[in-house]
Design a protein around this motif. Structure first.
Motif, mmCIF file in Angstrom:
data_model
loop_
_atom_site.group_PDB
_atom_site.id
_atom_site.type_symbol
_atom_site.label_atom_id
_atom_site.label_comp_id
_atom_site.label_asym_id
_atom_site.label_seq_id
_atom_site.Cartn_x
_atom_site.Cartn_y
_atom_site.Cartn_z
ATOM 1 N N LEU A 73 0.835 -1.201 0.000
ATOM 2 C CA LEU A 73 0.000 0.000 0.000
ATOM 3 C C LEU A 73 0.871 1.254 0.000
ATOM 4 C CD1 LEU A 73 -2.715 1.394 0.113
ATOM 5 C CD2 LEU A 73 -2.746 1.070 2.601
ATOM 6 N N ARG A 74 1.916 1.276 0.816
ATOM 7 C CA ARG A 74 2.822 2.428 0.837
ATOM 8 C C ARG A 74 3.467 2.646 -0.529
ATOM 9 N NH1 ARG A 74 4.403 5.027 5.268
ATOM 10 N NH2 ARG A 74 3.598 4.299 7.275
ATOM 11 N N LYS A 75 3.869 1.584 -1.150
ATOM 12 C CA LYS A 75 4.501 1.685 -2.464
ATOM 13 C C LYS A 75 3.530 2.262 -3.482
ATOM 14 C CE LYS A 75 6.832 -1.069 -6.011
ATOM 15 N NZ LYS A 75 7.238 -2.437 -6.438
ATOM 16 N N ALA A 76 2.280 1.803 -3.464
ATOM 17 C CA ALA A 76 1.269 2.304 -4.410
ATOM 18 C C ALA A 76 0.988 3.784 -4.195
ATOM 19 C CB ALA A 76 -0.021 1.490 -4.269
ATOM 20 N N ILE A 77 0.871 4.198 -2.939
ATOM 21 C CA ILE A 77 0.598 5.612 -2.633
ATOM 22 C C ILE A 77 1.762 6.480 -3.074
ATOM 23 C CG2 ILE A 77 0.227 7.273 -0.769
ATOM 24 C CD1 ILE A 77 -1.185 4.989 0.776
ATOM 25 N N SER A 78 2.976 6.007 -2.832
ATOM 26 C CA SER A 78 4.172 6.789 -3.154
ATOM 27 C C SER A 78 4.391 6.903 -4.653
ATOM 28 C CB SER A 78 5.397 6.144 -2.490
ATOM 29 O OG SER A 78 6.570 6.842 -2.839
ATOM 30 N N GLU A 79 4.186 5.789 -5.376
ATOM 31 C CA GLU A 79 4.517 5.769 -6.804
ATOM 32 C C GLU A 79 3.362 6.177 -7.706
ATOM 33 O OE1 GLU A 79 6.005 1.887 -7.656
ATOM 34 O OE2 GLU A 79 7.829 2.141 -6.447
ATOM 35 N N ASN A 80 2.134 5.907 -7.283
ATOM 36 C CA ASN A 80 1.003 6.205 -8.165
ATOM 37 C C ASN A 80 -0.231 6.609 -7.358
ATOM 38 O OD1 ASN A 80 -0.733 6.437 -10.315
ATOM 39 N ND2 ASN A 80 -0.272 4.423 -11.194
ATOM 40 N N PRO A 81 -0.185 7.793 -6.725
ATOM 41 C CA PRO A 81 -1.334 8.222 -5.908
ATOM 42 C C PRO A 81 -2.608 8.399 -6.730
ATOM 43 C CG PRO A 81 0.242 10.025 -6.206
ATOM 44 C CD PRO A 81 0.912 8.789 -6.701
ATOM 45 N N ASN A 82 -2.484 8.722 -8.023
ATOM 46 C CA ASN A 82 -3.670 8.878 -8.874
ATOM 47 C C ASN A 82 -4.397 7.545 -9.053
ATOM 48 O OD1 ASN A 82 -3.462 11.660 -9.344
ATOM 49 N ND2 ASN A 82 -1.967 11.352 -10.960
ATOM 50 N N MET A 83 -3.634 6.450 -9.158
ATOM 51 C CA MET A 83 -4.253 5.125 -9.266
ATOM 52 C C MET A 83 -5.034 4.811 -7.991
ATOM 53 S SD MET A 83 -2.458 1.354 -9.446
ATOM 54 C CE MET A 83 -1.842 1.491 -7.771
ATOM 55 N N VAL A 84 -4.414 5.068 -6.841
ATOM 56 C CA VAL A 84 -5.077 4.807 -5.555
ATOM 57 C C VAL A 84 -6.351 5.640 -5.448
ATOM 58 C CG1 VAL A 84 -4.821 4.812 -3.056
ATOM 59 C CG2 VAL A 84 -2.837 4.316 -4.495
ATOM 60 N N SER A 85 -6.255 6.888 -5.863
ATOM 61 C CA SER A 85 -7.420 7.773 -5.818
ATOM 62 C C SER A 85 -8.539 7.246 -6.705
ATOM 63 C CB SER A 85 -7.023 9.187 -6.256
ATOM 64 O OG SER A 85 -8.147 10.036 -6.293
ATOM 65 N N ASP A 86 -8.204 6.814 -7.924
ATOM 66 C CA ASP A 86 -9.227 6.304 -8.852
ATOM 67 C C ASP A 86 -9.945 5.085 -8.288
ATOM 68 O OD1 ASP A 86 -8.958 8.213 -10.774
ATOM 69 O OD2 ASP A 86 -7.698 7.029 -12.117
ATOM 70 N N ILE A 87 -9.207 4.198 -7.636
ATOM 71 C CA ILE A 87 -9.831 2.993 -7.074
ATOM 72 C C ILE A 87 -10.951 3.362 -6.116
ATOM 73 C CG2 ILE A 87 -9.424 1.035 -5.515
ATOM 74 C CD1 ILE A 87 -6.661 0.757 -6.825
ATOM 75 N N PHE A 88 -10.763 4.444 -5.371
ATOM 76 C CA PHE A 88 -11.754 4.836 -4.367
ATOM 77 C C PHE A 88 -12.736 5.898 -4.860
ATOM 78 C CE2 PHE A 88 -8.492 3.009 -1.611
ATOM 79 C CZ PHE A 88 -9.258 2.289 -0.716
ATOM 80 N N THR A 89 -12.271 6.848 -5.655
ATOM 81 C CA THR A 89 -13.087 8.051 -5.903
ATOM 82 C C THR A 89 -13.521 8.269 -7.336
ATOM 83 O OG1 THR A 89 -11.187 9.521 -6.322
ATOM 84 C CG2 THR A 89 -11.832 9.191 -4.022
ATOM 85 N N LYS A 90 -13.190 7.357 -8.246
ATOM 86 C CA LYS A 90 -13.578 7.569 -9.646
ATOM 87 C C LYS A 90 -15.080 7.780 -9.741
ATOM 88 C CE LYS A 90 -13.081 5.730 -14.310
ATOM 89 N NZ LYS A 90 -12.570 7.021 -14.815
#
Length: 505
Positions: free
Chosen positions: A393-410
């Motif tokens: 999870l830390r790696k995903a937030i650090s490297e691709n915060p837009n991807m993490v955001s899309d998973i939750f807020t698209k």
């Protein structure tokens, strides 16, 4: 008050009471059903409140894109330049060199003091102390009738015109100017002057002129109409700075570029370098909170729909409670209240939808929670609760915060269901609506929801049954009273006969 048994010696009251207990059995069953229905109603409403609260929490955290756009800033000289993310969607780096800070325009009137050494204020033939001067009316200051003033300051779209009656005090005039114009004005008792400064920074001067159309000239009366000169005014200036090689200006020292708020603090302090990075800890905190809230909700709801029903433990009547200790009542009712929502189809359906959305890819993306280290716990007894691989999870937030955001807020659309938070809230709202139709909410009228109508039906049954019991009890009392009277008459006749026979012998 009824007294029986005078002729027979029978305990009529207890006999009738025992007979009525048998008649009350059907009523007790209805009362038990009503009590159980009330417990069920309370549990539905509590569940609905908890669901709404969880939905709000999700919306306010992982439901907001800003949650995933939080940044940390590295600034080489934070005393010279401050930078923070406000609505940034990307990273931000480079350098800023401040040549000049934005300043406010300022202006002052001439002193009301008699002289630099004589601090008395003499106006219109009247002498005032500084305090008396502020509370003096315009009329006291020699300004009769209506007066007006026009004020224009940098950063305002147009001049503001104000009118005053001569009954207004100097203090109220200055307060009105502060409230309605782009300047702050005050009377300085140390210099005897009225000082005015622009509320906004930026190039330009404060323009103050008196009224038009025959109105008294308030600007002159307050000694604010002096010419704009270095002696009684200060021009405002724009900030001048170089941003990544581009020399530009702003009217304020605080402005926004690409979703980052920049605050210029010092001029001529050399180039200031900066760069942004995702605030992994803060984003992690929000995601972990979501998973914890989700798991708690899953655990509580599954426990509720799997709760056993103890059919041998029915709600206690008031009579039954009289013969029991408080702890015994508590333990009994704990079992009697169990299973009110067992196998509820609405909650079961919602839990199924939740499990599906937590394992599926977000519409319009190639990503799911699995891609950021969040997966269902494999033990089937956990009923689909989630677990987090913090490293992933830390790696995903650090490297691709837009991807993490899309998973939750698209955002959802006609063809796409949207991100986890969007689907979550929609499912919660749909479930809330179904449960409210069945159980209503606090303050709902009984006829407006299903269980309320059933409850009302039980209440009417109880009312009718109690009326019948009263009739039955009255009938028993009449029968026993008639029997008592008959026996009394028989006894009297027997006594009379015995007396007659005894008397003739």
């Amino acid at each position: 008050m009824r007294i029986g048994g005078l002729a027979t010696g029978m305990d009529t009251e207890n006999i009738i009471k025992d007979m009525m207990q048998a008649h009350r059995i059907p009523l007790d069953k209805i009362t038990q059903k009503k009590q159980y229905l009330q417990w069920q109603l309370d549990d539905y409403r509590k569940t609905n409140r908890n669901l709404r609260d969880t939905g709000y929490k999700v919306t306010d955290t992982v439901g907001k894109q800003a949650t995933f756009m939080q940044k940390t800033m590295n600034i080489s000289n934070p005393d010279a330049v401050g930078i923070k993310a406000t609505s940034a969607t990307g990273e931000f780096s480079g350098s800023i060199e401040v040549t000049k800070l934005a300043t406010q325009a300022a202006r002052q009137g001439n002193s009301f003091f008699v002289s630099e050494t004589d601090k008395r204020i003499v106006v219109n033939g009247k002498e005032f102390t500084a305090t008396e001067f502020e509370n003096a009316t315009l009329k006291d200051l020699g300004i009769d009738g209506k007066s007006a003033i026009s004020i224009n300051a940098p950063g305002t779209k147009e001049a503001v015109n104000l009118e005053f009656e001569d009954s207004a005090t100097l203090k109220s005039v200055l307060a009105d100017i502060n409230k309605k114009t782009g300047v702050s004005a005050f009377f300085d008792s140390g210099s005897g002057k009225i000082a005015v400064s622009a509320k906004n920074t930026g190039a330009g001067n404060i323009e103050i002129v008196g009224g038009q159309g025959g109105l008294n000239d308030l600007a002159a009366g307050l000694k604010l109409d002096a010419a704009i000169t270095p002696g009684n005014s200060q021009s405002g200036s724009d900030a001048i700075f170089t941003f990544n090689g581009l020399t530009t200006e702003r009217s304020s020292n605080t402005f926004t570029i690409n979703g980052f708020e920049i605050n210029l603090k010092q001029a001529n302090s050399g180039p200031v370098t900066f760069n942004s990075a995702p605030d992994v800890d803060k984003v992690m905190e929000s995601v972990v909170k979501f998973v914890d809230d989700y798991n708690k909700m899953i655990e509580e709801l599954h426990a509720k729909i799997k709760e056993p029903v103890y059919r041998n433990f029915q709600p206690l009547s008031d009579e039954q409670k009289k013969d029991m200790k408080e702890k015994e009542i508590e333990l009994w009712e704990e079992k009697a209240m169990s299973g009110t929502l067992r196998n509820d189809p609405t909650i079961a359906s919602m839990l199924t939808k939740m499990r599906q959305m937590m394992s599926e890819k977000t519409d319009g993306t190639e990503y799911s929670l699995k891609d950021i280290g969040i997966t269902p716990i494999k033990d089937f007894k956990e009923n689909g609760k989630l677990e987090i691989n913090e490293t992933e999870l830390r790696k995903a937030i650090s490297e691709n915060p837009n991807m993490v955001s899309d998973i939750f807020t698209k955002s959802a659309s006609d063809t796409e269901k949207g991100g986890i938070a969007i689907q979550f809230r929609k499912t919660i709202d749909e479930t809330n609506k179904v449960i409210s139709t069945k159980a209503g909410s606090t303050g709902s009228v009984s006829d407006s929801f299903t269980l309320g109508r059933t409850m009302k039906g039980f209440e009417k049954q109880i009312e009718r049954f109690e009326e019948r019991l009263k009739v039955t009890e009255n009938r028993y009392w009449k029968q026993f009273t008639a029997m008592e009277n008959a026996i009394q008459r028989a006894n009297a006749q027997s006594a009379s006969l015995m007396s007659a026979l005894g008397g003739g012998m």
